[in-house]
Design a protein around this motif. Structure first.
Motif, PDB file in Angstrom:
ATOM      1  N   HIS A 155     -32.198 113.535   5.032  1.00  0.00           N
ATOM      2  CA  HIS A 155     -32.503 114.805   4.800  1.00  0.00           C
ATOM      3  C   HIS A 155     -31.774 115.843   5.502  1.00  0.00           C
ATOM      4  O   HIS A 155     -31.252 117.101   5.039  1.00  0.00           O
ATOM      5  CB  HIS A 155     -34.192 115.248   4.900  1.00  0.00           C
ATOM      6  N   ARG A 156     -31.206 115.485   6.723  1.00  0.00           N
ATOM      7  CA  ARG A 156     -30.452 116.297   7.406  1.00  0.00           C
ATOM      8  C   ARG A 156     -28.901 116.339   6.891  1.00  0.00           C
ATOM      9  O   ARG A 156     -28.350 117.545   6.629  1.00  0.00           O
ATOM     10  CB  ARG A 156     -30.530 115.991   8.731  1.00  0.00           C
ATOM     11  N   PHE A 157     -28.473 115.197   6.374  1.00  0.00           N
ATOM     12  CA  PHE A 157     -27.070 115.365   5.842  1.00  0.00           C
ATOM     13  C   PHE A 157     -27.170 115.844   4.431  1.00  0.00           C
ATOM     14  O   PHE A 157     -26.266 116.297   3.909  1.00  0.00           O
ATOM     15  CB  PHE A 157     -26.591 113.835   5.606  1.00  0.00           C
ATOM     16  N   TRP A 158     -28.148 115.670   3.850  1.00  0.00           N
ATOM     17  CA  TRP A 158     -28.250 116.697   2.593  1.00  0.00           C
ATOM     18  C   TRP A 158     -28.357 118.022   2.643  1.00  0.00           C
ATOM     19  O   TRP A 158     -27.555 118.780   1.919  1.00  0.00           O
ATOM     20  CB  TRP A 158     -29.650 115.958   1.862  1.00  0.00           C
ATOM     21  N   LYS A 159     -29.127 118.357   3.916  1.00  0.00           N
ATOM     22  CA  LYS A 159     -29.119 120.059   3.839  1.00  0.00           C
ATOM     23  C   LYS A 159     -27.534 120.386   4.175  1.00  0.00           C
ATOM     24  O   LYS A 159     -27.075 121.370   3.972  1.00  0.00           O
ATOM     25  CB  LYS A 159     -29.852 120.347   5.039  1.00  0.00           C
ATOM     26  N   LEU A 160     -26.967 119.672   5.027  1.00  0.00           N
ATOM     27  CA  LEU A 160     -25.551 119.776   5.331  1.00  0.00           C
ATOM     28  C   LEU A 160     -24.691 120.004   4.288  1.00  0.00           C
ATOM     29  O   LEU A 160     -23.849 120.588   4.266  1.00  0.00           O
ATOM     30  CB  LEU A 160     -24.823 118.715   6.379  1.00  0.00           C
ATOM     31  N   THR A 161     -24.966 118.925   3.328  1.00  0.00           N
ATOM     32  CA  THR A 161     -23.999 118.984   2.064  1.00  0.00           C
ATOM     33  C   THR A 161     -24.125 120.143   1.339  1.00  0.00           C
ATOM     34  O   THR A 161     -22.976 121.058   0.968  1.00  0.00           O
ATOM     35  CB  THR A 161     -24.353 117.749   1.077  1.00  0.00           C
TER      36      THR A 161
END
Length: 709
Positions: A427-433
């Motif tokens: 979820h954090r890497f998705w937000k960073l994307t």
């Protein structure tokens, strides 16, 4: 009147209140008349009632003669009857109370009897266990050979069964004085039983005696001490092995030291716990009839010792200071956890493992938020550095034209790459994307709206060279000369590169969607469509396209029209210069069209080119119209001057050699320029006939050419 009847009936009738209420509805005179009428009605009704029951009123006193004597005669027997009833009631109450007392005594006796029976059972169980132990000790002392372990296991199982009953009755008899006297004997039996079970279990594990271990574990289950057995296995069997394997020097000795240690830990279960799995039903080959249920040694004995050893001796594994090293350690550890879960006997065992406190504590030791913060700083910092460098060109071989676009794509891919991505942080890497896409779009918006364009600091319009047909006059300015001297301005090439990179990033979104979809499906997101979610990012990139289009067309139009304005200098080149008739287009046409040719060379900028040509032709038409109008006015002025000076020389109108006039040369030069423009438009892949204003322009110069001829 009916209301008057209803209000006068209540017992708490109040005259003053009645009059006050009625005055609100009727006048006093009318109310008095109603009251008189009502009085007459009541009087008539009373007379009728008296007349109706007149005979009863008259005979009332006659009928009551002698009634008091009859009542006195009945009072005596009624009093006697009342005394008899009260006496009977008192007797029945006494009997009921006596019965209740007897029942209470019987209940107390029953409870005491049960307590006595329990105490008797406790004493009998203690004596029976002591008798078994005494007989076993006497046999061992008289026998020359040691009793077999199987026999000892069976005896302990008998003792455990009796001990279980003893414990039950002892709990039920809690607080009894006799139990306090027997309690030391019970404590001795408990201590002896636990020591015997521990020794027997250790001996069975060391000698791999299946029957002994089975009897011992069944005995533990009988006395409800399965946790003690699991703890004993953890201390005696598991802990020594973990102390030998979980060593810091082994892990640091080689790059694959951690994987080697985990492999040795996984080998412990099949090599050292096979006997326990067979006995407790954890092995597939174990017979159901001979298994002892209720144990899970992998969850309650092996796993706690593993996590305890790692947390105490290998605490450096949890340090996220080096993200790359932390990723390798975490990935290897999670792979070990998954392989350990596959060694569990059932799904229920896996669930118990994941709910175990040591399992949760072990996962919480890995500081994943700090790891993500370091990765965030690394990835976002890389993009920010590229943004601060501006619109630098991408390295050779890249699919992008700008360095910042290349860095953006590398950052997006890095978020989901094998050496960076961790599933708990999806979820954090998705937000960073999403943030990376948004930051790039914001950067483009700032560049396109805040950066001054090259036409803001325009160069002064250069005059045409002395010879319109000179070869040297056709040498155009270089890239730096065609652009503004301001370093903060945007060049045509940069605008083209921005448009091409936006298109390329949108084309690569499906590739990124596939990459993210595969990652999310591995953690259970089966119905989540990444492509739809990335639609917002695609729209975010597309939001800069209108501004980019306007900026590009405005920029190209200004660059081209800057040179087209040189058409106003054509009359100066031919008036009173005695030049030859023009045979080719002016040099300013090449300079004006060079940005469009360069745009087509750099990329497929047909959309920009077509729109720019429309703007260019329109503004060129305005310039040509002004020039031809000026030429016509000058020609008419010269004619009037010629008529005024009949004897003057006509050299100014026809030239010194008597050839074509200067106005004719000017019109011919403009016609050649417009025809050359049409040829160049065709070379750019467009048809001049499709441009409405160009047809008007051609008609204008054709008329001028006819006048020249």
């Amino acid at each position: 009147f009916s209301a008057l009847q209803r209000k006068t009936h209540p017992d708490d009738f109040d005259v003053d209140q009645f009059v006050a209420e009625c005055r609100k509805q009727v006048q006093l005179e009318e109310m008095r008349e109603d009251l008189e009428l009502y009085y007459k009605l009541l009087k008539t009704a009373m007379v009728e009632l008296i007349n109706k029951d007149y005979a009863d009123f008259v005979n009332l006193s006659t009928n009551l003669v002698g009634m008091d004597k009859a009542l006195n005669q009945l009072s005596v027997p009624l009093g006697q009857l009342r005394e008899e009833v009260m006496s009977l009631r008192s007797y029945v109450s006494e009997v009921i109370q006596a019965i209740d007392n007897q029942l209470s005594k019987q209940e107390d006796l029953q409870k005491k009897k049960v307590c006595v029976l329990r105490l008797i059972q406790v004493v009998r169980s203690v004596e029976k266990i002591e008798k078994i132990l005494h007989s076993q000790n006497s046999k061992e002392s008289n026998s020359l050979e040691i009793s077999s372990p199987l026999l000892a296991g069976q005896i302990l199982e008998r003792i455990a069964t009796e001990f279980n009953q003893l414990q039950f009755h002892a709990v039920q008899s809690k607080g009894m004085p006799l139990l306090d006297k027997v309690r030391p004997r019970i404590a001795g039996i408990t201590s002896m039983l636990q020591q015997s079970l521990e020794g027997l279990l250790i001996e069975g594990l060391q000698t791999t005696n299946v029957d002994m271990v089975r009897h011992c574990l069944r005995t533990y289950a009988t006395i409800d001490k399965t946790k003690d057995a699991e703890a004993l296995v953890g201390q005696v069997l598991v802990k020594p092995y973990m102390d030998q394997v979980i060593v810091e020097e082994t892990v640091k000795s080689s790059p694959g030291g951690l994987q080697l240690m985990y492999s040795q830990l996984l080998d412990f279960v099949p090599h050292h716990c096979k006997l326990l799995k067979d006995v407790t039903g954890g092995a597939i080959s174990s017979a159901k009839a001979d298994t002892v249920p209720g144990y899970d040694f992998l969850v309650n004995s092996v796993w706690p010792e593993i996590t305890k050893g790692i947390e105490e001796r290998l605490a450096f594994l949890f340090n996220p200071g080096n993200p790359d090293l932390f990723y390798e350690r975490y990935s290897a550890t999670m792979d070990f956890v998954r392989r350990f879960e596959r060694q569990c006997s059932s799904q229920a065992s896996v669930k118990r493992l994941r709910l175990h406190s040591s399992y949760t504590s072990f996962h919480n030791k890995w500081n994943l938020p700090v790891y993500f913060q370091l990765r965030y700083k690394e990835i976002a910092g890389h993009l920010e550095n590229a943004l601060s460098d501006g619109l630098e060109a991408a390295p050779a071989g890249s699919v992008f034209h700008l360095q910042v676009s290349e860095v953006l794509w590398s950052c997006l891919v890095k978020c989901w790459s094998d050496k960076v991505y961790l599933s708990p942080l999806a979820h954090r890497f998705w937000k960073l994307t999403m943030q990376l896409y948004s930051r790039y779009a914001t950067f483009l918006e700032e560049v396109l709206t805040k950066t001054p364009s090259t036409e803001v600091t325009k160069e002064p319009t250069r005059p045409l060279p002395s010879s319109a047909s000179s070869t040297s006059s056709r040498t155009s300015m270089d890239e730096g000369g065609s652009e503004s001297g301001s370093p903060a301005s945007l060049s045509t090439k940069q605008l083209v590169y921005i448009a091409a990179d936006i298109q390329k990033l949108q084309e690569l979104i499906p590739e990124l969607s596939t990459m993210v979809q595969q990652r999310l499906e591995t953690i259970g997101f089966k119905n989540f469509t990444v492509s739809d979610a990335l639609g917002d990012s695609k729209a975010c990139l597309s939001s800069s396209v209108p501004t980019l289009n306007n900026r590009m067309t405005q920029h190209l139009t200004e660059r081209c029209c800057r040179f087209l304005k040189s058409a106003s200098e054509v009359p100066r080149l031919y008036r009173r210069t005695n030049k030859d008739l023009p045979v080719r287009a002016s040099a300013y046409m090449d300079n004006a069209l060079r940005p469009l040719h360069q745009l087509l060379t750099d990329s497929s900028g047909c959309n920009f080119t077509e729109f720019c040509i429309f703007q260019l032709v329109f503004r060129y038409f305005e310039t040509i119209s002004e020039v031809l109008s000026s030429v016509r006015k000058m020609e008419e002025s010269l004619k009037r001057l010629k008529q005024a000076r009949k004897g003057a020389s006509t050299a100014t109108a026809s030239g010194s050699n008597g050839g074509p006039s200067d106005d004719t040369k000017i019109r011919l030069q403009l016609a050649l320029d417009v025809e050359y423009l049409g040829e160049q438009i065709q070379k750019m892949g467009l048809q001049p006939c499709d441009i409405t204003m160009f047809s008007t322009l051609m008609e204008l110069v054709r008329e001028a050419r006819e006048l020249a001829e």
